[in-house]
Enzyme design. Structure first.
Site, PDB file in Angstrom:
ATOM      1  N   SER A 281       5.832   0.307   6.824  1.00  0.00           N
ATOM      2  CA  SER A 281       5.885  -1.033   7.407  1.00  0.00           C
ATOM      3  C   SER A 281       7.318  -1.400   7.760  1.00  0.00           C
ATOM      4  O   SER A 281       8.248  -0.994   7.075  1.00  0.00           O
ATOM      5  CB  SER A 281       5.347  -2.052   6.377  1.00  0.00           C
ATOM      6  OG  SER A 281       5.639  -3.372   6.784  1.00  0.00           O
TER       7      SER A 281
ATOM      8  N   TYR B 260       6.212  -5.803  -2.241  1.00  0.00           N
ATOM      9  CA  TYR B 260       5.418  -4.989  -1.303  1.00  0.00           C
ATOM     10  C   TYR B 260       6.328  -4.040  -0.533  1.00  0.00           C
ATOM     11  O   TYR B 260       6.071  -2.843  -0.434  1.00  0.00           O
ATOM     12  CB  TYR B 260       4.647  -5.901  -0.339  1.00  0.00           C
ATOM     13  CG  TYR B 260       4.026  -5.170   0.815  1.00  0.00           C
ATOM     14  CD1 TYR B 260       4.543  -5.309   2.108  1.00  0.00           C
ATOM     15  CD2 TYR B 260       2.951  -4.314   0.627  1.00  0.00           C
ATOM     16  CE1 TYR B 260       3.995  -4.617   3.171  1.00  0.00           C
ATOM     17  CE2 TYR B 260       2.398  -3.619   1.691  1.00  0.00           C
ATOM     18  CZ  TYR B 260       2.923  -3.787   2.960  1.00  0.00           C
ATOM     19  OH  TYR B 260       2.379  -3.094   4.016  1.00  0.00           O
TER      20      TYR B 260
ATOM     21  N   LYS C 185       6.519   0.186  -0.357  1.00  0.00           N
ATOM     22  CA  LYS C 185       6.479   0.987   0.877  1.00  0.00           C
ATOM     23  C   LYS C 185       7.677   1.933   0.951  1.00  0.00           C
ATOM     24  O   LYS C 185       7.546   3.094   1.316  1.00  0.00           O
ATOM     25  CB  LYS C 185       6.442   0.074   2.107  1.00  0.00           C
ATOM     26  CG  LYS C 185       5.095  -0.561   2.334  1.00  0.00           C
ATOM     27  CD  LYS C 185       4.021   0.494   2.578  1.00  0.00           C
ATOM     28  CE  LYS C 185       2.641  -0.086   2.673  1.00  0.00           C
ATOM     29  NZ  LYS C 185       1.588   0.919   2.816  1.00  0.00           N
TER      30      LYS C 185
HETATM   31  P1  NAD Z   1      -6.897  -3.005   4.836  1.00  0.00           P
HETATM   32  O1  NAD Z   1      -6.884  -3.727   3.526  1.00  0.00           O
HETATM   33  O2  NAD Z   1      -7.808  -3.441   5.901  1.00  0.00           O
HETATM   34  O3  NAD Z   1      -7.230  -1.450   4.570  1.00  0.00           O
HETATM   35  C1  NAD Z   1      -6.911  -0.825   3.350  1.00  0.00           C
HETATM   36  C2  NAD Z   1      -8.135  -0.026   2.933  1.00  0.00           C
HETATM   37  O4  NAD Z   1      -7.843   0.696   1.767  1.00  0.00           O
HETATM   38  C3  NAD Z   1      -9.353  -0.923   2.642  1.00  0.00           C
HETATM   39  O5  NAD Z   1     -10.490  -0.382   3.281  1.00  0.00           O
HETATM   40  C4  NAD Z   1      -9.492  -0.855   1.115  1.00  0.00           C
HETATM   41  O6  NAD Z   1     -10.838  -0.960   0.698  1.00  0.00           O
HETATM   42  C5  NAD Z   1      -8.902   0.529   0.832  1.00  0.00           C
HETATM   43  N1  NAD Z   1      -8.296   0.677  -0.499  1.00  0.00           N
HETATM   44  C6  NAD Z   1      -7.398  -0.167  -1.078  1.00  0.00           C
HETATM   45  N2  NAD Z   1      -7.027   0.311  -2.276  1.00  0.00           N
HETATM   46  C7  NAD Z   1      -7.693   1.490  -2.462  1.00  0.00           C
HETATM   47  C8  NAD Z   1      -7.744   2.439  -3.501  1.00  0.00           C
HETATM   48  N3  NAD Z   1      -7.031   2.288  -4.619  1.00  0.00           N
HETATM   49  N4  NAD Z   1      -8.546   3.528  -3.339  1.00  0.00           N
HETATM   50  C9  NAD Z   1      -9.288   3.692  -2.216  1.00  0.00           C
HETATM   51  N5  NAD Z   1      -9.294   2.813  -1.187  1.00  0.00           N
HETATM   52  C10 NAD Z   1      -8.500   1.730  -1.309  1.00  0.00           C
HETATM   53  O7  NAD Z   1      -5.403  -2.962   5.347  1.00  0.00           O
HETATM   54  P2  NAD Z   1      -4.819  -2.505   6.767  1.00  0.00           P
HETATM   55  O8  NAD Z   1      -4.307  -3.730   7.451  1.00  0.00           O
HETATM   56  O9  NAD Z   1      -5.768  -1.595   7.441  1.00  0.00           O
HETATM   57  O10 NAD Z   1      -3.528  -1.674   6.299  1.00  0.00           O
HETATM   58  C11 NAD Z   1      -3.631  -0.267   6.129  1.00  0.00           C
HETATM   59  C12 NAD Z   1      -2.269   0.230   5.708  1.00  0.00           C
HETATM   60  O11 NAD Z   1      -1.288  -0.178   6.670  1.00  0.00           O
HETATM   61  C13 NAD Z   1      -1.786  -0.323   4.370  1.00  0.00           C
HETATM   62  O12 NAD Z   1      -1.113   0.709   3.673  1.00  0.00           O
HETATM   63  C14 NAD Z   1      -0.793  -1.406   4.757  1.00  0.00           C
HETATM   64  O13 NAD Z   1       0.210  -1.594   3.772  1.00  0.00           O
HETATM   65  C15 NAD Z   1      -0.208  -0.841   6.017  1.00  0.00           C
HETATM   66  N6  NAD Z   1       0.341  -1.865   6.917  1.00  0.00           N
HETATM   67  C16 NAD Z   1      -0.456  -2.884   7.334  1.00  0.00           C
HETATM   68  C17 NAD Z   1       0.085  -3.868   8.180  1.00  0.00           C
HETATM   69  C18 NAD Z   1      -0.753  -5.033   8.639  1.00  0.00           C
HETATM   70  O14 NAD Z   1      -0.169  -6.050   9.049  1.00  0.00           O
HETATM   71  N7  NAD Z   1      -2.066  -4.926   8.604  1.00  0.00           N
HETATM   72  C19 NAD Z   1       1.413  -3.775   8.604  1.00  0.00           C
HETATM   73  C20 NAD Z   1       2.181  -2.707   8.155  1.00  0.00           C
HETATM   74  C21 NAD Z   1       1.636  -1.741   7.311  1.00  0.00           C
HETATM   75  C1  WQD Z   2       4.186 -13.876  11.979  1.00  0.00           C
HETATM   76  C2  WQD Z   2       4.925 -15.123  12.434  1.00  0.00           C
HETATM   77  C3  WQD Z   2       5.367 -16.692  10.688  1.00  0.00           C
HETATM   78  C4  WQD Z   2       1.131 -17.693   9.974  1.00  0.00           C
HETATM   79  C5  WQD Z   2       3.510  -9.750   7.637  1.00  0.00           C
HETATM   80  C6  WQD Z   2       3.997  -9.033   6.419  1.00  0.00           C
HETATM   81  C7  WQD Z   2       4.409  -7.634   6.783  1.00  0.00           C
HETATM   82  C8  WQD Z   2       3.303  -6.908   7.530  1.00  0.00           C
HETATM   83  C9  WQD Z   2       2.834  -7.713   8.710  1.00  0.00           C
HETATM   84  C10 WQD Z   2       2.191  -5.441   5.945  1.00  0.00           C
HETATM   85  C11 WQD Z   2       6.015 -15.565  11.473  1.00  0.00           C
HETATM   86  C12 WQD Z   2       4.414 -17.294  11.718  1.00  0.00           C
HETATM   87  C13 WQD Z   2       2.309 -17.131  10.467  1.00  0.00           C
HETATM   88  C14 WQD Z   2       0.870 -19.071  10.190  1.00  0.00           C
HETATM   89  C15 WQD Z   2       2.955 -19.246  11.382  1.00  0.00           C
HETATM   90  N1  WQD Z   2       2.219  -6.606   6.652  1.00  0.00           N
HETATM   91  N2  WQD Z   2       3.195 -17.885  11.159  1.00  0.00           N
HETATM   92  N3  WQD Z   2       1.802 -19.793  10.894  1.00  0.00           N
HETATM   93  O1  WQD Z   2       5.206 -12.298   8.174  1.00  0.00           O
HETATM   94  O2  WQD Z   2       5.895 -11.064  10.307  1.00  0.00           O
HETATM   95  O3  WQD Z   2       4.558  -9.867   8.559  1.00  0.00           O
HETATM   96  O4  WQD Z   2       2.449  -9.016   8.228  1.00  0.00           O
HETATM   97  O5  WQD Z   2       2.954  -4.543   6.030  1.00  0.00           O
HETATM   98  O6  WQD Z   2       4.708  -6.952   5.586  1.00  0.00           O
HETATM   99  O7  WQD Z   2       5.136  -9.710   5.941  1.00  0.00           O
HETATM  100  O8  WQD Z   2       3.482 -11.657   9.941  1.00  0.00           O
HETATM  101  O9  WQD Z   2       1.564 -12.843  10.897  1.00  0.00           O
HETATM  102  O10 WQD Z   2       2.390 -13.547   8.591  1.00  0.00           O
HETATM  103  O11 WQD Z   2       3.759 -14.096  10.634  1.00  0.00           O
HETATM  104  O12 WQD Z   2       3.787 -19.927  12.001  1.00  0.00           O
HETATM  105  O13 WQD Z   2      -0.171 -19.638   9.758  1.00  0.00           O
HETATM  106  O14 WQD Z   2       4.008 -16.201  12.516  1.00  0.00           O
HETATM  107  O15 WQD Z   2       6.309 -17.643  10.237  1.00  0.00           O
HETATM  108  O16 WQD Z   2       7.093 -16.074  12.230  1.00  0.00           O
HETATM  109  P1  WQD Z   2       4.889 -11.317   9.240  1.00  0.00           P
HETATM  110  P2  WQD Z   2       2.715 -13.064   9.975  1.00  0.00           P
END
Ligand code: NAD
Ligand code: WQD
Length: 337
Positions: free
Chosen positions: A124, A148, A152
């Site tokens: 991330s 978090y 990562k």
């Molecule tokens: P998500 O929660 O939709 O998907 C995660 C999946 O993993 C789910 O299906 C959950 O049931 C499964 N899971 C969780 N813990 C588990 C375990 N211990 N064993 C087996 N399965 C397990 O999340 P996502 O948004 O699809 O994110 C996927 C990956 O991408 C994560 O590692 C997250 O940190 C990373 N990521 C997400 C975002 C985002 O904004 N969505 C941004 C950057 C990185």
């Molecule tokens: C985006 C922008 C808020 C909600 C997060 C995690 C990051 C990654 C992606 C896992 C910001 C603004 C948001 C609302 C708002 N996840 N906002 N009103 O914070 O950039 O990233 O998700 O890896 O780790 O930190 O994404 O969508 O929460 O916010 O004004 O109700 O929208 O301030 O500027 P963020 P976000």
């Protein structure tokens, strides 16, 4: 190739499963369904025509992972399974250390036992913390600003160390910026639990009438319109990047760390405007105080991904808004899309 997706029933995992199937790869889903709907594999079969084996288990259960890898010998693992909420991580650090770090160590141990030596990992942009500037390059300093993000970075380091010492033949640490959107079929998408933390799912819930308005967390940032700027990337583009990165590291037995973003910064107000234009739905706004921990602006320099495996994002913010709305509307039984 045959690929096992840990967390493959989740938001990004399910879209990646669809992208892999479209490119002729066989997918195995390993998921404990802690944060996924149970009919996602069935919906993926409808979408792709591929019946994907599903192992319902926890990545921390080494015998279960080894058994899965022996039953379904795979060329690589894509590791999505983790917890991902910054606020929750600050409230319960040990839960995140256990699920994310111990979980990754257990997975890597199981892979080693089963002779699987290639991994693509969901990292991330959070690892950059509060960057000094944008666009962000992969050699920018990593800064841990929350639990978090720490998990990562530790997971990335584990994988880089195993690649460096030859215990992994190939690895890709993919640093996602802000994934949003849903597959245009509206068969798969994001299903946040409770009140969405992230902007796009909150906006779509305002659009359905489930929430009265959007709270804009601060309009006094040093950005063009004062609201937070982020690099939103369509989950379909993100999924395609996983397939291309996987094919690249397997073909070349290399290890890479790559940003996945569009290179474009979009403010909160710009995203709301794009949503209203794309959907015709009005989003009432309330300017609220800044959210602790938010940075004012970050977006990627995506050049390394393009240079390494020929990927760059194709979909724009209006596509993201339209596909997010189509998914949310279908879930809410609204069919004006
Ligand atoms: P998500 O929660 O939709 O998907 C995660 C999946 O993993 C789910 O299906 C959950 O049931 C499964 N899971 C969780 N813990 C588990 C375990 N211990 N064993 C087996 N399965 C397990 O999340 P996502 O948004 O699809 O994110 C996927 C990956 O991408 C994560 O590692 C997250 O940190 C990373 N990521 C997400 C975002 C985002 O904004 N969505 C941004 C950057 C990185
Ligand atoms: C985006 C922008 C808020 C909600 C997060 C995690 C990051 C990654 C992606 C896992 C910001 C603004 C948001 C609302 C708002 N996840 N906002 N009103 O914070 O950039 O990233 O998700 O890896 O780790 O930190 O994404 O969508 O929460 O916010 O004004 O109700 O929208 O301030 O500027 P963020 P976000």
């Amino acid at each position: 190739m045959r690929v096992m997706l840990t967390g493959g029933a989740g938001y990004i995992g399910s879209h990646t499963a669809a992208a892999l199937a479209a490119r002729g790869h066989q997918v195995v889903i390993f998921d404990n369904f802690a944060n996924a709907e149970r009919d996602v594999p069935a919906r993926l079969e409808r979408l792709t025509g591929q019946k994907m084996p599903v192992i319902e288990a926890d990545i921390r259960d080494v015998p279960a992972v080894v058994a899965a890898l022996r039953e379904y010998p795979v060329d690589a693992v894509i590791h999505f399974a983790a917890l991902k909420a910054v606020g929750e991580s600050e409230a319960d650090p040990l839960l995140y250390y256990d699920m994310n770090i111990i979980g990754t160590i257990r997975l890597l141990q199981a892979m080693q036992q089963a002779g699987v030596a290639r991994i693509v990992f969901s990292s991330s942009a959070t690892v950059y913390g509060q960057p000094d500037s944008s666009p962000i390059l992969e050699d920018f300093p990593t800064r841990v600003e929350n639990i978090y993000g720490r998990t990562k970075l530790v997971m990335e380091d584990l994988i880089r160390d195993l690649a460096r010492t030859g215990k992994l033949a190939a690895a890709a640490n993919l640093r996602y910026f802000n994934p949003v959107g849903a597959h245009p079929s509206a068969l798969i998408g994001e299903t946040p639990r409770g009140v969405p933390n992230n902007l796009m799912p909150y906006v779509t819930q305002v659009a359905t009438g489930a929430r009265p308005h959007l709270n804009v967390f601060g309009n006094d940032y040093a950005t063009p319109d004062g609201t937070g700027v982020r690099d939103y990337i369509h989950v379909v583009d993100l999924a395609e990047a996983h397939a291309l990165a996987l094919e690249h590291i397997v073909a070349n037995n290399v290890s890479i760390t790559v940003n996945l973003g569009t290179g474009e910064g979009t403010s909160v107000l710009q995203l709301v405007q794009a949503f209203e234009t794309a959907t015709g739905r009005k989003i009432p706004l309330v300017i609220a105080p800044r959210r602790p921990g938010d940075v004012s602006s970050y977006y990627a320099n995506p050049a390394l991904a393009e240079a390494t495996f020929g990927w760059r994002a194709k979909l724009n913010v209006e596509d993201m808004c339209r596909d997010s709305w189509r998914w949310q509307a279908s879930r809410a039984g609204i069919n004006d899309v």
